[in-house]
Motif scaffolding. Structure first.
Motif, PDB file in Angstrom:
ATOM      1  N   PHE A  25       3.180 -10.459  -3.748  1.00 40.32           N
ATOM      2  CA  PHE A  25       3.703  -9.092  -4.131  1.00 40.32           C
ATOM      3  C   PHE A  25       4.233  -8.365  -3.024  1.00 40.32           C
ATOM      4  N   GLU A  26       5.003  -7.276  -3.213  1.00 40.31           N
ATOM      5  CA  GLU A  26       5.596  -6.554  -2.405  1.00 40.31           C
ATOM      6  C   GLU A  26       5.216  -4.827  -2.808  1.00 40.31           C
ATOM      7  N   VAL A  27       5.360  -4.088  -1.602  1.00 36.24           N
ATOM      8  CA  VAL A  27       5.027  -2.773  -1.989  1.00 36.24           C
ATOM      9  C   VAL A  27       6.610  -2.178  -1.574  1.00 36.24           C
ATOM     10  N   SER A  28       6.708  -1.075  -2.178  1.00 40.41           N
ATOM     11  CA  SER A  28       8.238  -0.512  -1.964  1.00 40.41           C
ATOM     12  C   SER A  28       8.020   1.252  -1.927  1.00 40.41           C
ATOM     13  N   VAL A  29       8.868   1.621  -1.389  1.00 45.81           N
ATOM     14  CA  VAL A  29       8.922   3.381  -1.639  1.00 45.81           C
ATOM     15  C   VAL A  29      10.236   3.700  -1.916  1.00 45.81           C
ATOM     16  N   TRP A  30      10.201   4.931  -2.750  1.00 44.17           N
ATOM     17  CA  TRP A  30      11.336   5.376  -2.960  1.00 44.17           C
ATOM     18  C   TRP A  30      11.270   6.822  -2.841  1.00 44.17           C
ATOM     19  N   PRO A  31      12.175   7.642  -2.039  1.00 48.46           N
ATOM     20  CA  PRO A  31      13.448   7.216  -1.508  1.00 48.46           C
ATOM     21  C   PRO A  31      13.366   6.281  -0.286  1.00 48.46           C
ATOM     22  N   MET A  43       9.899  14.422  -3.785  1.00 46.80           N
ATOM     23  CA  MET A  43       9.426  13.335  -4.620  1.00 46.80           C
ATOM     24  C   MET A  43       9.274  12.254  -4.229  1.00 46.80           C
ATOM     25  N   VAL A  44       8.056  11.446  -4.015  1.00 43.44           N
ATOM     26  CA  VAL A  44       8.099  10.087  -3.526  1.00 43.44           C
ATOM     27  C   VAL A  44       7.409   9.186  -4.668  1.00 43.44           C
ATOM     28  N   ASN A  45       7.993   8.115  -4.777  1.00 37.92           N
ATOM     29  CA  ASN A  45       7.543   6.904  -5.680  1.00 37.92           C
ATOM     30  C   ASN A  45       6.970   5.855  -5.019  1.00 37.92           C
ATOM     31  N   CYS A  46       5.880   5.654  -5.211  1.00 36.54           N
ATOM     32  CA  CYS A  46       5.273   4.364  -4.318  1.00 36.54           C
ATOM     33  C   CYS A  46       4.984   3.246  -5.627  1.00 36.54           C
ATOM     34  N   SER A  47       5.715   1.998  -5.398  1.00 35.85           N
ATOM     35  CA  SER A  47       5.290   0.827  -6.407  1.00 35.85           C
ATOM     36  C   SER A  47       4.975  -0.413  -5.905  1.00 35.85           C
ATOM     37  N   THR A  48       4.715  -1.366  -6.564  1.00 36.92           N
ATOM     38  CA  THR A  48       4.302  -2.718  -6.401  1.00 36.92           C
ATOM     39  C   THR A  48       4.715  -3.671  -7.037  1.00 36.92           C
ATOM     40  N   GLY A  54      -4.815  -3.152  -7.045  1.00 35.90           N
ATOM     41  CA  GLY A  54      -6.245  -2.575  -6.769  1.00 35.90           C
ATOM     42  C   GLY A  54      -5.905  -1.025  -6.290  1.00 35.90           C
ATOM     43  N   PRO A  55      -6.902  -0.556  -5.297  1.00 40.08           N
ATOM     44  CA  PRO A  55      -6.614   0.691  -4.806  1.00 40.08           C
ATOM     45  C   PRO A  55      -5.296   0.744  -4.099  1.00 40.08           C
ATOM     46  N   SER A  56      -4.764   1.870  -4.307  1.00 46.95           N
ATOM     47  CA  SER A  56      -3.301   2.475  -3.825  1.00 46.95           C
ATOM     48  C   SER A  56      -3.094   3.971  -3.479  1.00 46.95           C
ATOM     49  N   GLY A  57      -2.121   4.252  -3.049  1.00 50.06           N
ATOM     50  CA  GLY A  57      -1.963   5.739  -2.660  1.00 50.06           C
ATOM     51  C   GLY A  57      -0.925   6.074  -1.318  1.00 50.06           C
ATOM     52  N   GLN A  88       2.951   6.648   4.840  1.00 48.65           N
ATOM     53  CA  GLN A  88       2.549   5.487   4.472  1.00 48.65           C
ATOM     54  C   GLN A  88       2.439   5.172   3.141  1.00 48.65           C
ATOM     55  N   CYS A  89       2.894   4.187   2.233  1.00 47.88           N
ATOM     56  CA  CYS A  89       2.483   4.077   1.054  1.00 47.88           C
ATOM     57  C   CYS A  89       1.703   2.605   1.024  1.00 47.88           C
ATOM     58  N   PHE A  90       0.604   2.328   0.097  1.00 52.11           N
ATOM     59  CA  PHE A  90      -0.150   1.204   0.420  1.00 52.11           C
ATOM     60  C   PHE A  90      -0.580   0.707  -1.038  1.00 52.11           C
ATOM     61  N   PHE A  91      -0.490  -0.736  -1.249  1.00 50.50           N
ATOM     62  CA  PHE A  91      -1.278  -1.260  -2.571  1.00 50.50           C
ATOM     63  C   PHE A  91      -2.070  -2.465  -2.089  1.00 50.50           C
ATOM     64  N   SER A  92      -3.135  -2.588  -2.814  1.00 50.75           N
ATOM     65  CA  SER A  92      -4.089  -3.731  -2.386  1.00 50.75           C
ATOM     66  C   SER A  92      -3.808  -4.659  -3.822  1.00 50.75           C
ATOM     67  N   CYS A  93      -3.720  -5.906  -3.471  1.00 52.98           N
ATOM     68  CA  CYS A  93      -3.579  -6.910  -4.675  1.00 52.98           C
ATOM     69  C   CYS A  93      -4.613  -7.955  -4.226  1.00 52.98           C
ATOM     70  N   ALA A  94      -5.529  -8.479  -5.332  1.00 53.39           N
ATOM     71  CA  ALA A  94      -6.508  -9.536  -4.900  1.00 53.39           C
ATOM     72  C   ALA A  94      -7.243  -9.372  -3.695  1.00 53.39           C
ATOM     73  N   GLY A  95      -7.573  -8.174  -3.487  1.00 54.14           N
ATOM     74  CA  GLY A  95      -8.194  -8.028  -2.055  1.00 54.14           C
ATOM     75  C   GLY A  95      -7.257  -7.875  -0.929  1.00 54.14           C
ATOM     76  N   ILE A  96      -6.223  -8.197  -0.976  1.00 55.91           N
ATOM     77  CA  ILE A  96      -5.218  -7.807   0.257  1.00 55.91           C
ATOM     78  C   ILE A  96      -4.488  -6.702   0.035  1.00 55.91           C
ATOM     79  N   GLN A  97      -4.265  -6.096   1.285  1.00 56.92           N
ATOM     80  CA  GLN A  97      -3.647  -4.476   1.230  1.00 56.92           C
ATOM     81  C   GLN A  97      -2.149  -4.869   1.917  1.00 56.92           C
ATOM     82  N   LYS A  98      -1.298  -4.123   1.469  1.00 60.12           N
ATOM     83  CA  LYS A  98       0.066  -4.216   1.893  1.00 60.12           C
ATOM     84  C   LYS A  98       0.562  -2.658   2.135  1.00 60.12           C
TER      85      LYS A  98
END
Length: 411
Positions: A25-31, A43-48, A54-57, A88-98
């Protein structure tokens, strides 16, 4: 035994290898690049790409409000951006945070550009400063300030280094004034080039400032008679040389508290003023000349003494006497003359005592007809002897006597 080994390998196949999820998985931010005007919102969009995140923000010191979300994205509104920051935009996936970061650059166009000339009036060969500053502008490293004299560039400053945190958006130069600088226009042009941040070019200019250069080193000279007579018009003048610009020199002339009305003239580097003065009070007074050019003033004073000396009064007892008549001729000093003058009456046998009138007793004759009498008054004022003279003419009448021959008449 083979069945048991096959089951172990099956279980191991179900357990993900370390780092496998991290690559999935990847984490990206726009713009991906944010340039925000001072005080505006973003306006900021965080996506994965994680299918079940899991937890994100986001992490930022800016005021944030979540305004939308989906299974794999969240959108936030950042308000009142007043300085640069890193989000900083972050997402976790299966216990791993990016996480990924977004550099937010705040910009403020140079809306106000202020130019100062110090001093506004400067003596030739003296130094004046040209200072330009922009009270509010960002980012400073993208700013350029250019000082102009007319359309000619005097100096340009680029703010490419921010080694000093307190660096201000200003530039100052010193220039030695020359006559050619008089009435020159100075201005400052500011450019904020945001092309490296994906933005545009902002520019603004200051109001034009006009420099005045001058020369005024010589003391003025006053020409006036040291003695002035009450009520008599006299011409006085005041002059100053080696002055520039001569045609802008202002003169004020005073006799005591009485301000005169000068007529101004100038030629090349010399200016002068002439005025007519009519003193009304006796005594010691002062003629003063006040000259000003720009911020400079010089004053010259010249003492004068005002005296009163009307002509003496000459009287003949009878202006048209008959021949053979006794008449008195009297000469007196005027009452307004002080101190009393010395009198001399033409034909008088003696000089009168000081303060006394001069007189002459005359028996008229025919030949006295048309005779002129003069009275002279002398007065010493401030070491100078002044003389006033009054004349009068005597007319003698003849008594008609017929000639016995009948041919002519005689007195």
């Amino acid at each position: 035994m083979e069945t048991l080994l096959f089951g172990v390998w099956a279980l191991l196949a179900l357990i993900p290898c370390p780092g496998a999820t991290d690559e999935l998985f990847e984490v990206s931010v726009w713009p991906d690049q944010a340039l925000v005007k001072f005080g505006d919102s973003l306006m900021v969009n965080c996506s994965t790409t994680c299918p079940d995140p899991g937890p994100s923000g986001i992490e930022t010191f800016l005021k944030k409000t979540q305004v939308g979300k989906g299974p794999q994205w969240k959108e936030f509104l950042l308000e009142d951006v007043t300085e640069n920051s890193v989000l900083q935009c972050f997402f976790s996936c299966a216990g791993i945070q990016k996480d990924t970061s977004l550099d937010i650059t705040m910009y403020q166009p140079p809306e106000q550009v202020i130019l100062e000339l110090q001093p506004a009036w400067v003596a030739v060969d003296e130094v004046f400063t040209v200072k330009c500053h922009v009270p509010s502008v960002a980012p400073l490293e993208n700013l350029a300030l250019t000082l102009l004299q007319g359309n000619q560039e005097l100096h340009k400053k680029n703010f490419t280094s921010l080694a000093v945190a307190s660096q201000r958006a200003e530039v100052t130069i010193s220039v030695k004034a020359q006559r050619e600088n008089d009435r020159c226009n100075f201005s400052c042009h500011a450019e904020l080039d945001l092309s490296s941040h994906g933005g545009e070019l902002f520019h603004s200019s200051s109001a034009i400032r006009v420099l005045r250069s001058f020369e005024f080193s010589q003391h003025p000279q006053v020409w006036v008679s040291p003695l002035l007579e009450v009520g008599i018009a006299e011409t006085v003048s005041c002059e100053v040389a080696r002055v520039f610009p001569a045609k802008e020199v202002a003169f004020r002339l005073f006799l005591g508290d009485q301000e005169l009305s000068p007529f101004l003239s100038w030629e090349e580097d010399t200016a002068w003023a002439n005025a007519t003065v009519r003193a009304m009070e006796t005594g010691d007074q002062e003629l003063s000349c006040l000259i000003s050019l720009g911020p400079m003033e010089q004053k010259t004073r010249e003492p004068v003494h005002v005296y009163s000396f009307p002509p003496p009064i000459l009287e003949i007892e009878e202006l048209y006497p008959l021949a053979g008549t006794d008449v008195n001729v009297t000469c007196t000093g005027h009452v307004l003359t002080s101190p009393s003058p010395t009198l001399w009456l033409q034909g008088a046998p003696d000089l009168p005592a000081p303060g006394e009138p001069a007189w002459l007793l005359l028996t008229t004759r025919e030949e006295d007809d048309g005779r002129n009498f003069s009275c002279e008054a002398s007065l010493e004022v401030q070491g100078q002897r002044l003389i006033k003279t009054t004349t009068i003419q005597l007319h003698v009448l003849c008594e008609y006597k017929p000639d016995p021959s009948g041919q002519k008449s005689e007195c």
